[in-house]
Scaffold this active site. Structure first.
Site, PDB file in Angstrom:
ATOM      1  N   HIS A 150      -3.043  10.843   5.454  1.00 27.89           N
ATOM      2  CA  HIS A 150      -4.419  11.343   5.350  1.00 27.89           C
ATOM      3  C   HIS A 150      -4.753  12.227   6.530  1.00 27.89           C
ATOM      4  O   HIS A 150      -4.023  12.268   7.516  1.00 27.89           O
ATOM      5  CB  HIS A 150      -5.443  10.216   5.204  1.00 27.89           C
ATOM      6  CG  HIS A 150      -5.015   8.894   5.758  1.00 27.89           C
ATOM      7  ND1 HIS A 150      -5.013   8.630   7.093  1.00 27.89           N
ATOM      8  CD2 HIS A 150      -4.524   7.781   5.142  1.00 27.89           C
ATOM      9  CE1 HIS A 150      -4.583   7.388   7.288  1.00 27.89           C
ATOM     10  NE2 HIS A 150      -4.264   6.850   6.135  1.00 27.89           N
ATOM     11  N   GLU A 152      -5.567   6.550  11.669  1.00 28.63           N
ATOM     12  CA  GLU A 152      -5.815   5.186  11.177  1.00 28.63           C
ATOM     13  C   GLU A 152      -5.523   4.181  12.277  1.00 28.63           C
ATOM     14  O   GLU A 152      -4.403   4.099  12.763  1.00 28.63           O
ATOM     15  CB  GLU A 152      -4.919   4.921   9.962  1.00 28.63           C
ATOM     16  CG  GLU A 152      -4.926   3.486   9.461  1.00 28.63           C
ATOM     17  CD  GLU A 152      -4.022   3.317   8.227  1.00 28.63           C
ATOM     18  OE1 GLU A 152      -4.082   4.175   7.332  1.00 28.63           O
ATOM     19  OE2 GLU A 152      -3.247   2.345   8.191  1.00 28.63           O
ATOM     20  N   HIS A 208     -27.939  -1.799  24.059  1.00 25.67           N
ATOM     21  CA  HIS A 208     -27.805  -2.920  23.135  1.00 25.67           C
ATOM     22  C   HIS A 208     -27.281  -4.155  23.856  1.00 25.67           C
ATOM     23  O   HIS A 208     -26.741  -4.066  24.956  1.00 25.67           O
ATOM     24  CB  HIS A 208     -26.903  -2.565  21.937  1.00 25.67           C
ATOM     25  CG  HIS A 208     -25.541  -2.064  22.305  1.00 25.67           C
ATOM     26  ND1 HIS A 208     -25.324  -0.799  22.792  1.00 25.67           N
ATOM     27  CD2 HIS A 208     -24.319  -2.649  22.249  1.00 25.67           C
ATOM     28  CE1 HIS A 208     -24.031  -0.627  23.015  1.00 25.67           C
ATOM     29  NE2 HIS A 208     -23.393  -1.735  22.707  1.00 25.67           N
ATOM     30  N   ARG A 268       0.903  -1.167   0.000  1.00 26.89           N
ATOM     31  CA  ARG A 268       0.000   0.000   0.000  1.00 26.89           C
ATOM     32  C   ARG A 268       0.932   1.205   0.000  1.00 26.89           C
ATOM     33  O   ARG A 268       1.662   1.443   0.946  1.00 26.89           O
ATOM     34  CB  ARG A 268      -0.894  -0.037   1.244  1.00 26.89           C
ATOM     35  CG  ARG A 268      -1.761   1.213   1.442  1.00 26.89           C
ATOM     36  CD  ARG A 268      -2.789   1.404   0.339  1.00 26.89           C
ATOM     37  NE  ARG A 268      -3.678   2.527   0.664  1.00 26.89           N
ATOM     38  CZ  ARG A 268      -3.442   3.795   0.284  1.00 26.89           C
ATOM     39  NH1 ARG A 268      -2.378   4.086  -0.459  1.00 26.89           N
ATOM     40  NH2 ARG A 268      -4.279   4.744   0.633  1.00 26.89           N
ATOM     41  N   HIS A 322       2.853   7.038   6.074  1.00 31.03           N
ATOM     42  CA  HIS A 322       3.099   5.623   6.356  1.00 31.03           C
ATOM     43  C   HIS A 322       2.963   4.770   5.100  1.00 31.03           C
ATOM     44  O   HIS A 322       2.490   5.240   4.056  1.00 31.03           O
ATOM     45  CB  HIS A 322       2.151   5.126   7.450  1.00 31.03           C
ATOM     46  CG  HIS A 322       0.696   5.407   7.173  1.00 31.03           C
ATOM     47  ND1 HIS A 322       0.100   6.613   7.487  1.00 31.03           N
ATOM     48  CD2 HIS A 322      -0.281   4.648   6.605  1.00 31.03           C
ATOM     49  CE1 HIS A 322      -1.179   6.577   7.126  1.00 31.03           C
ATOM     50  NE2 HIS A 322      -1.431   5.388   6.582  1.00 31.03           N
ATOM     51  N   HIS A 325     -22.764   2.730  25.838  1.00 32.92           N
ATOM     52  CA  HIS A 325     -21.495   3.449  25.963  1.00 32.92           C
ATOM     53  C   HIS A 325     -21.789   4.944  26.028  1.00 32.92           C
ATOM     54  O   HIS A 325     -22.328   5.505  25.070  1.00 32.92           O
ATOM     55  CB  HIS A 325     -20.575   3.119  24.790  1.00 32.92           C
ATOM     56  CG  HIS A 325     -20.402   1.635  24.628  1.00 32.92           C
ATOM     57  ND1 HIS A 325     -19.510   0.904  25.386  1.00 32.92           N
ATOM     58  CD2 HIS A 325     -21.058   0.739  23.855  1.00 32.92           C
ATOM     59  CE1 HIS A 325     -19.628  -0.378  25.067  1.00 32.92           C
ATOM     60  NE2 HIS A 325     -20.556  -0.511  24.136  1.00 32.92           N
ATOM     61  N   GLU A 370     -20.393   3.104  18.757  1.00 40.31           N
ATOM     62  CA  GLU A 370     -19.634   1.848  18.664  1.00 40.31           C
ATOM     63  C   GLU A 370     -19.654   1.341  17.228  1.00 40.31           C
ATOM     64  O   GLU A 370     -20.720   1.174  16.633  1.00 40.31           O
ATOM     65  CB  GLU A 370     -20.260   0.797  19.588  1.00 40.31           C
ATOM     66  CG  GLU A 370     -19.678  -0.613  19.416  1.00 40.31           C
ATOM     67  CD  GLU A 370     -20.225  -1.596  20.442  1.00 40.31           C
ATOM     68  OE1 GLU A 370     -20.695  -1.158  21.515  1.00 40.31           O
ATOM     69  OE2 GLU A 370     -20.188  -2.810  20.165  1.00 40.31           O
ATOM     70  N   HIS A 378       1.802   7.034   1.826  1.00 36.87           N
ATOM     71  CA  HIS A 378       0.688   7.983   1.789  1.00 36.87           C
ATOM     72  C   HIS A 378       0.413   8.540   3.175  1.00 36.87           C
ATOM     73  O   HIS A 378       1.023   8.114   4.167  1.00 36.87           O
ATOM     74  CB  HIS A 378      -0.577   7.291   1.246  1.00 36.87           C
ATOM     75  CG  HIS A 378      -1.169   6.307   2.222  1.00 36.87           C
ATOM     76  ND1 HIS A 378      -0.641   5.055   2.434  1.00 36.87           N
ATOM     77  CD2 HIS A 378      -2.230   6.405   3.080  1.00 36.87           C
ATOM     78  CE1 HIS A 378      -1.354   4.418   3.352  1.00 36.87           C
ATOM     79  NE2 HIS A 378      -2.317   5.221   3.766  1.00 36.87           N
ATOM     80  N   HIS A 411     -26.230  -3.157  27.824  1.00 37.31           N
ATOM     81  CA  HIS A 411     -25.309  -2.083  28.198  1.00 37.31           C
ATOM     82  C   HIS A 411     -25.390  -0.956  27.187  1.00 37.31           C
ATOM     83  O   HIS A 411     -26.059  -1.075  26.155  1.00 37.31           O
ATOM     84  CB  HIS A 411     -23.877  -2.617  28.263  1.00 37.31           C
ATOM     85  CG  HIS A 411     -23.294  -2.965  26.916  1.00 37.31           C
ATOM     86  ND1 HIS A 411     -23.585  -4.134  26.255  1.00 37.31           N
ATOM     87  CD2 HIS A 411     -22.469  -2.274  26.075  1.00 37.31           C
ATOM     88  CE1 HIS A 411     -22.959  -4.161  25.088  1.00 37.31           C
ATOM     89  NE2 HIS A 411     -22.277  -3.037  24.942  1.00 37.31           N
ATOM     90  N   GLU A 414     -10.546   5.160   1.746  1.00 33.92           N
ATOM     91  CA  GLU A 414      -9.211   4.656   1.400  1.00 33.92           C
ATOM     92  C   GLU A 414      -8.847   5.033  -0.033  1.00 33.92           C
ATOM     93  O   GLU A 414      -7.690   4.957  -0.432  1.00 33.92           O
ATOM     94  CB  GLU A 414      -9.182   3.134   1.595  1.00 33.92           C
ATOM     95  CG  GLU A 414      -7.834   2.470   1.407  1.00 33.92           C
ATOM     96  CD  GLU A 414      -6.776   2.879   2.438  1.00 33.92           C
ATOM     97  OE1 GLU A 414      -7.137   3.447   3.484  1.00 33.92           O
ATOM     98  OE2 GLU A 414      -5.589   2.637   2.184  1.00 33.92           O
TER      99      GLU A 414
HETATM  100 MN    MN Z   1      -3.339   4.896   5.620  1.00 33.97          MN
HETATM  101 MN    MN Z   2     -21.352  -2.181  23.160  1.00 31.56          MN
END
Ligand code: MN
Ligand code: MN
Length: 418
Positions: free
Chosen positions: A130, A134, A356, A125, A173, A312, A317, A128, A310, A196
């Site tokens: 961004h 990542e 959830h 890859r 990277h 968050h 998520e 590059h 539960h 990407e």
């Molecule tokens: Mn990348």
């Molecule tokens: Mn969760």
């Protein structure tokens, strides 16, 4: 006054008693079946009403049985929270491929986007960078990473299946699959719009800079740039790279190597929580300091296990289902409750603070990676909250026996039965 004769009072009492009995019976009938009018196939009297005589795509329908026949506790709807790398268009080039689930295709996925990439042995890859950070999890093989930190110090690392990496936004990277089998991994960008196919590429910039400026910038003759490609490389088939130590020596600047740990091996850590039904490993800035914008939990749910009810409080998520088969129900105001099924390769998404739970519906372990756009993993357990609330209040709210409320565990097992 006549209405209040003894006879009438007795009659009224009887009626009240009957009403109470009917109410309790109705309440019992509604447990697991709460809506009016009732929803769900269990409430359809004539099975002909359930038939689907119209056009069918049975292969697709089989993947999402809970969408085709939701449990009667599901009600109303909410934005789609299921997607899959397996339905996404692949971009294949010599050396490897990628496919992605971004907000363009998965509207709910606002905080993060996901990429599934494969690099064969030697596949690269391209160098590059961004605007997004990542985060990544290796799912197969071995991969070499290169990155330059913000102080101009290089890092080169080899990672294996199960390992994670994190590149802060803007740090340049590259990735290369190593022998004998190459690498496959999932990337998470901390922005749902990130693609990407829209990264800042070395080849694009040099091809779009006047040769005279390139010569001056690098202190090289213009002729040195004669061979540069005018098309970008993105993914290309490279040669097997030299040994890691040799490359690490080769890239070191006078400042020495970067002291930032860009990679993390969850296989080397003990589970954060473990029960007889599964385990959770939490990886965030507390043990992986560089990962400032993505916190993660690596979750294993054994057959029959339940990732407990539960939510968050700090972030949405994003889930990558790595192994197994399960079912997730999400709860929202409205009320709304929606259940969908997940398989390996699928992506799930739950908005911040929506309740959830996840059931393993298969005969093998579910392994899933949960990521959050945050520096810290945070979770509220429904059971722990009730156990840690005044017993009388919980009992009165739910009309339950306080002695049973007392039995709810104050700990947070995450995966039950504990
Ligand atoms: Mn990348
Ligand atoms: Mn969760």
């Amino acid at each position: 006054m006549r209405e209040f004769s003894r006879r009438n009072i007795l009659a009224a009492t009887t009626v009240v008693g009957v009403t109470t009995a009917i109410s309790a019976a109705a309440s019992a009938a509604q447990l697991g079946n709460p809506d009016r009018p009732p929803e769900g196939a269990a409430n359809v009297a004539n099975p002909k009403a359930l038939a689907e005589p119209g056009p069918q795509n049975p292969n697709l329908a089989r993947q999402l049985p809970s969408a085709g026949s939701p449990p009667p506790t599901d009600v109303n709807g909410m934005p789609m929270f299921w997607s899959s790398f397996n339905i996404m268009h692949k971009r294949i080039q010599d050396g490897g491929w990628a496919r992605q689930v971004t907000q363009s295709d998965f509207q709910i996925s606002e905080d993060v986007s996901g990429v599934n990439m494969r690099l064969g042995p030697g596949g690269v890859r391209e160098l590059h960078w961004h605007q997004q950070a990542e985060w990544a999890v290796m799912t197969d093989g071995k991969c070499r990473l290169t990155v330059l930190d913000g102080d101009g110090r290089a890092a080169v690392r080899d990672v294996n299946a199960g390992d994670l990496w994190y590149f802060p936004a803007g740090l340049p990277h590259s990735l290369q699959g190593l022998g004998p089998s190459g690498a496959e991994f999932a990337l998470v960008f901390d922005n749902g719009r990130a693609s990407e196919y829209n990264t800042l590429l070395l080849t694009d910039w040099v091809a779009h800079t006047p040769p005279k400026v390139l010569a001056e910038n690098f202190n090289l003759p213009v002729s040195a740039f004669q061979p540069i490609p005018v098309d970008d490389r993105w993914i290309y088939q490279g040669s097997e790279p030299p040994p890691l130590a040799q490359v690490q020596r080769e890239v070191a600047s006078s400042l020495g190597p970067s002291d930032i740990e860009f990679t993390f091996s969850p296989s080397a850590m003990a589970p954060t929580r473990q029960t007889r039904s599964g385990s959770v490993k939490i990886v965030d800035t507390r043990n992986f300091p560089v990962s400032a914008t993505i916190a993660a939990a690596i979750v294993t749910i054994k057959p029959g296990g339940l990732r407990e009810l539960h939510w968050h409080p700090n972030a949405d998520e994003w889930q990558y289902w790595v192994q197994g088969t399960g079912r997730m129900t999400v709860f929202n105001t409205g009320p709304a409750a929606m259940t969908l099924d997940f398989h390996a390769g699928d992506v799930g998404y739950v908005k911040k603070s929506l309740g959830h739970y996840i059931e393993n519906t298969g005969s093998t372990d579910v392994v899933m990676v949960e990521t959050f756009k945050s520096d810290r993993f945070a979770e509220v357990s429904l059971a722990q909250w009730l156990a840690c609330s005044p017993r009388q209040m919980v009992a009165e709210t739910l009309k339950m026996d306080p002695r049973l409320i007392e039995q709810i565990s104050k700990s947070r097992p995450d995966i039950v039965p504990a």
